[in-house]
Design an enzyme around this catalytic site. Sequence first.
Site, short mmCIF file in Angstrom:
data_model
loop_
_atom_site.label_atom_id
_atom_site.label_comp_id
_atom_site.label_asym_id
_atom_site.label_seq_id
_atom_site.Cartn_x
_atom_site.Cartn_y
_atom_site.Cartn_z
N GLU A 112 16.18 49.20 -86.85
CA GLU A 112 16.53 47.24 -86.63
C GLU A 112 15.39 46.69 -86.96
O GLU A 112 15.88 45.86 -87.88
CB GLU A 112 17.50 47.07 -85.85
CG GLU A 112 18.90 47.83 -84.87
CD GLU A 112 18.57 47.47 -83.59
OE1 GLU A 112 19.51 46.88 -83.59
OE2 GLU A 112 18.20 47.84 -82.62
N GLU A 132 22.47 54.93 -81.45
CA GLU A 132 22.67 54.10 -80.09
C GLU A 132 23.50 54.10 -79.01
O GLU A 132 23.56 54.82 -77.76
CB GLU A 132 22.24 52.88 -79.52
CG GLU A 132 20.60 52.33 -79.67
CD GLU A 132 20.52 52.06 -81.25
OE1 GLU A 132 19.71 51.63 -82.05
OE2 GLU A 132 21.51 52.21 -82.60
#
Length: 249
Positions: A112, A132
Amino acid sequence: MSATAYETLLVEERDDRVIVTLHRPEARNAISGRMIAELHEVCALLERDPKLLLLTGHGRVFAGGADIAELLRRGRDEALQGINSRLFERVRRLPMPTLAAVDGWALGGGAELSYACDLRIAGPDAVFGNPEPGLGILAAAGACWRLPELVGESVAKQVLLAGRTLDAPAALAAGLVIEVVPADELLDAAHALLDRMARSSATALRLTKLVVDSPGAHPVADDLAQAVLFEGQDKKDRMTRFLEKRSRA
């Protein structure tokens, strides 16, 4: 700024750029709260004195994710603070272009952070992924909306929902990275790309980035930014040199 001023980063300032190396070798450069705080300090520096940013990782790893031990301790209140997402959005909004040089793992929060940069260049062993959901959470620091913008909804869902990782060739094919180069040439190639940008007008780069990142503002934003540039001496000097060079050809 001295590299010794930081615990989790190596920071080198040059006249036209700042080079930041994520440096937690004991944890595959995992993004900790301390690293977040130190990256905020770098952002503050670049907001006061706009320069190009090169972001990379130490030891053939970009960042193996967020610090899971810290994430385990975080609850609802910490999630609502957007600890990582606020930083990554600040990186995204830095005045001058940003470049992530990625080799090895860029997973979870590491991926990210690279998505938040304007450009990415990769070594042959680069791997981007967002695992995640396997940890019972989602990629909540920008991947769910940045990655579809970067690679399209289909590929983004393959990564975010199906757990697909993008190796260097796949990242290049998806348009996530600008180029894949040998590992020992990665930083040189990154600096060559920054050199190319540094030869452009700094004001033009800043305003171009501002317009590109301002959806819905066109064409007014284009006109206003161009009006500023048209009045600048830099534009006059560059165009005069261009015309003089062409007349001699």
